[in-house]
Design a protein around this motif. Structure first.
Motif, PDB file in Angstrom:
ATOM      1  N   GLU A   1      41.783  39.537  39.790  1.00 43.78           N
ATOM      2  CA  GLU A   1      40.785  38.924  38.911  1.00 43.78           C
ATOM      3  C   GLU A   1      41.487  38.046  37.888  1.00 43.78           C
ATOM      4  O   GLU A   1      42.657  38.276  37.580  1.00 43.78           O
ATOM      5  N   THR A   2      40.740  37.089  37.339  1.00 44.77           N
ATOM      6  CA  THR A   2      41.257  36.309  36.203  1.00 44.77           C
ATOM      7  C   THR A   2      40.230  36.410  35.076  1.00 44.77           C
ATOM      8  O   THR A   2      39.186  37.046  35.243  1.00 44.77           O
ATOM      9  N   ASP A   3      40.517  35.742  33.955  1.00 39.75           N
ATOM     10  CA  ASP A   3      39.545  35.773  32.855  1.00 39.75           C
ATOM     11  C   ASP A   3      38.316  34.912  33.157  1.00 39.75           C
ATOM     12  O   ASP A   3      37.343  34.935  32.412  1.00 39.75           O
ATOM     13  N   ASP A   4      38.346  34.156  34.257  1.00 38.74           N
ATOM     14  CA  ASP A   4      37.184  33.383  34.697  1.00 38.74           C
ATOM     15  C   ASP A   4      36.547  34.122  35.882  1.00 38.74           C
ATOM     16  O   ASP A   4      37.193  34.285  36.926  1.00 38.74           O
ATOM     17  N   PRO A   5      35.289  34.570  35.753  1.00 38.37           N
ATOM     18  CA  PRO A   5      34.691  35.365  36.834  1.00 38.37           C
ATOM     19  C   PRO A   5      34.562  34.610  38.159  1.00 38.37           C
ATOM     20  O   PRO A   5      34.433  35.234  39.217  1.00 38.37           O
ATOM     21  N   GLY A   6      34.633  33.281  38.107  1.00 43.41           N
ATOM     22  CA  GLY A   6      34.483  32.497  39.333  1.00 43.41           C
ATOM     23  C   GLY A   6      35.802  32.197  40.024  1.00 43.41           C
ATOM     24  O   GLY A   6      35.814  31.570  41.088  1.00 43.41           O
ATOM     25  N   LEU A   7      36.924  32.642  39.434  1.00 40.62           N
ATOM     26  CA  LEU A   7      38.236  32.316  40.002  1.00 40.62           C
ATOM     27  C   LEU A   7      39.056  33.581  40.224  1.00 40.62           C
ATOM     28  O   LEU A   7      39.027  34.508  39.404  1.00 40.62           O
ATOM     29  N   VAL A   8      39.793  33.620  41.307  1.00 38.46           N
ATOM     30  CA  VAL A   8      40.706  34.735  41.571  1.00 38.46           C
ATOM     31  C   VAL A   8      42.068  34.179  41.977  1.00 38.46           C
ATOM     32  O   VAL A   8      42.183  33.026  42.396  1.00 38.46           O
TER      33      VAL A   8
ATOM     34  N   ARG B   1      44.412  39.276  35.787  1.00 37.47           N
ATOM     35  CA  ARG B   1      43.974  40.631  35.434  1.00 37.47           C
ATOM     36  C   ARG B   1      44.196  41.592  36.590  1.00 37.47           C
ATOM     37  O   ARG B   1      45.081  41.367  37.407  1.00 37.47           O
ATOM     38  N   HIS B   2      43.398  42.621  36.689  1.00 35.98           N
ATOM     39  CA  HIS B   2      43.731  43.678  37.655  1.00 35.98           C
ATOM     40  C   HIS B   2      43.429  43.288  39.108  1.00 35.98           C
ATOM     41  O   HIS B   2      42.654  42.375  39.386  1.00 35.98           O
ATOM     42  N   LYS B   3      44.077  44.048  39.989  1.00 37.24           N
ATOM     43  CA  LYS B   3      43.927  43.846  41.422  1.00 37.24           C
ATOM     44  C   LYS B   3      42.494  44.198  41.834  1.00 37.24           C
ATOM     45  O   LYS B   3      41.979  45.233  41.434  1.00 37.24           O
ATOM     46  N   ILE B   4      41.854  43.326  42.624  1.00 36.27           N
ATOM     47  CA  ILE B   4      40.505  43.681  43.086  1.00 36.27           C
ATOM     48  C   ILE B   4      40.485  44.026  44.563  1.00 36.27           C
ATOM     49  O   ILE B   4      39.577  44.690  45.039  1.00 36.27           O
ATOM     50  N   TYR B   5      41.508  43.576  45.285  1.00 38.12           N
ATOM     51  CA  TYR B   5      41.502  43.846  46.733  1.00 38.12           C
ATOM     52  C   TYR B   5      42.922  43.667  47.254  1.00 38.12           C
ATOM     53  O   TYR B   5      43.626  42.753  46.855  1.00 38.12           O
ATOM     54  N   GLU B   6      43.337  44.553  48.144  1.00 33.42           N
ATOM     55  CA  GLU B   6      44.616  44.336  48.827  1.00 33.42           C
ATOM     56  C   GLU B   6      44.385  44.362  50.323  1.00 33.42           C
ATOM     57  O   GLU B   6      43.897  45.357  50.883  1.00 33.42           O
ATOM     58  N   GLY B   7      44.692  43.261  50.979  1.00 34.99           N
ATOM     59  CA  GLY B   7      44.550  43.171  52.434  1.00 34.99           C
ATOM     60  C   GLY B   7      45.914  43.302  53.090  1.00 34.99           C
ATOM     61  O   GLY B   7      46.895  43.684  52.452  1.00 34.99           O
ATOM     62  N   LYS B   8      45.957  42.962  54.393  1.00 32.43           N
ATOM     63  CA  LYS B   8      47.212  43.142  55.131  1.00 32.43           C
ATOM     64  C   LYS B   8      48.266  42.111  54.717  1.00 32.43           C
ATOM     65  O   LYS B   8      49.446  42.414  54.699  1.00 32.43           O
ATOM     66  N   ALA B   9      47.836  40.905  54.386  1.00 30.51           N
ATOM     67  CA  ALA B   9      48.804  39.842  54.068  1.00 30.51           C
ATOM     68  C   ALA B   9      48.687  39.306  52.649  1.00 30.51           C
ATOM     69  O   ALA B   9      49.555  38.552  52.209  1.00 30.51           O
ATOM     70  N   LYS B  10      47.600  39.690  51.949  1.00 32.62           N
ATOM     71  CA  LYS B  10      47.388  39.109  50.620  1.00 32.62           C
ATOM     72  C   LYS B  10      46.784  40.128  49.656  1.00 32.62           C
ATOM     73  O   LYS B  10      46.176  41.104  50.083  1.00 32.62           O
ATOM     74  N   ILE B  11      46.964  39.834  48.373  1.00 37.93           N
ATOM     75  CA  ILE B  11      46.330  40.634  47.320  1.00 37.93           C
ATOM     76  C   ILE B  11      45.489  39.669  46.481  1.00 37.93           C
ATOM     77  O   ILE B  11      45.922  38.534  46.230  1.00 37.93           O
ATOM     78  N   LEU B  12      44.311  40.123  46.053  1.00 36.36           N
ATOM     79  CA  LEU B  12      43.476  39.300  45.168  1.00 36.36           C
ATOM     80  C   LEU B  12      43.450  39.926  43.781  1.00 36.36           C
ATOM     81  O   LEU B  12      43.269  41.146  43.650  1.00 36.36           O
TER      82      LEU B  12
END
Ligand code: 5GP
Length: 247
Positions: free
Chosen positions: A17-24, A4-15
């Motif tokens: 969301e997925t359809d499971d709230p406990g997994l990214v 799903r959508h981007k929740i955070y973008e850092g210097k080396a990685k992007i996180l």
């Protein structure tokens, strides 16, 4: 698993969301930064290499009883991980003086420390990740005394496991940084290893030549950056992962 959508973008990685709230989904970029983001560049295929190296090292640590956030590697640049509440402390373990320690206490780079040491830094870009005393940690309520002890114990154990693992591959583990956190819906304070472990977060020197095989090649303009990352991947993962980086 739906990305799903981007929740955070850092210097080396992007996180993501997925359809499971406990997994990214952790996406590994080729972007490289140093000196609090003042130096910027691209290390070709770094994301692919760091994802695969991290996967191999997390597996090694899990086998040694250290819990990590990794669920599985999904693709060249994506790893499925547990969602953590990261404690904003960077834990650094060191075996050999280098980088900021060499500068701070005046040791020559390369001096073997009498025993491994573990340090705590405030994970704050705005403040430039300053070194923290325990009193600072508790005053800022970054971690409880129990969590801080657990973080240090984990760092020491990670250091033992990875020092041996790298030595078998003729690499000296000089120092490394780890981040830890609790699972997002945790009812206990158990800490899991998060982030990544790779040549961006470790200093790795060839055991025979002391040649640097890590991000210092980028920080200090030493050249052969892609080749060095690919060499670590070859020794750690056992195959030529990134054909393009060999040329
Ligand atoms: P130093 O304190 O000597 O700069 O870094 C010690 C170790 O921790 C090195 O292996 C370095 O790569 C890693 N490290 C320290 N801070 C950071 C950081 O903010 N990001 C990354 N990727 N690694 C760090």
């Amino acid at each position: 698993m739906e990305k799903r959508h981007k929740i955070y973008e850092g210097k080396a990685k992007i996180l993501y969301e997925t359809d499971d709230p406990g997994l990214v989904i952790q996406y590994f970029k080729d972007d490289a930064t140093a000196f609090d983001g003042k130096k910027k560049g691209i290390i070709r295929d770094k994301g692919v290499v760091n994802n695969k190296i991290s996967e191999r090292l997390f597996k090694e640590l899990e086998a040694a009883g250290i819990r990590t956030h990794m669920v599985k590697r999904l693709s060249d640049r994506e790893m499925l991980v547990k969602r953590l509440n990261i404690i904003p402390i960077e834990i650094i373990a060191r075996n050999i003086a280098a980088g900021s320690l060499a500068k701070r206490i005046g040791f020559d780079e390369g001096t073997v420390l009498p025993r491994p040491i573990v340090e705590t830094y405030y994970k704050s870009d705005a403040l430039g990740d300053p070194l923290l005393c325990d009193e600072h940690v508790f005053m800022l309520e970054l971690a409880t005394p129990e969590q801080l002890n657990a973080m240090r114990d984990t760092a020491r154990k990670v250091n033992q496991v990875l020092t041996d693992f790298f030595a078998e591959r003729r690499i000296r583990l000089v120092d490394f940084k780890i981040e830890l956190g609790t699972e997002y819906d945790a009812t206990n304070g158990d800490l899991l290893l998060g982030d990544e472990i790779c040549p961006d977060t470790c200093r790795l020197w060839d055991m025979e030549t002391d040649e640097k095989l890590d991000k210092d090649r980028f920080r200090r303009d030493l050249g052969k950056i892609e080749e060095s990352y690919a060499e670590v991947a070859r020794r750690v993962c056992g195959d030529d992962l990134v054909a393009g980086a060999q040329t």
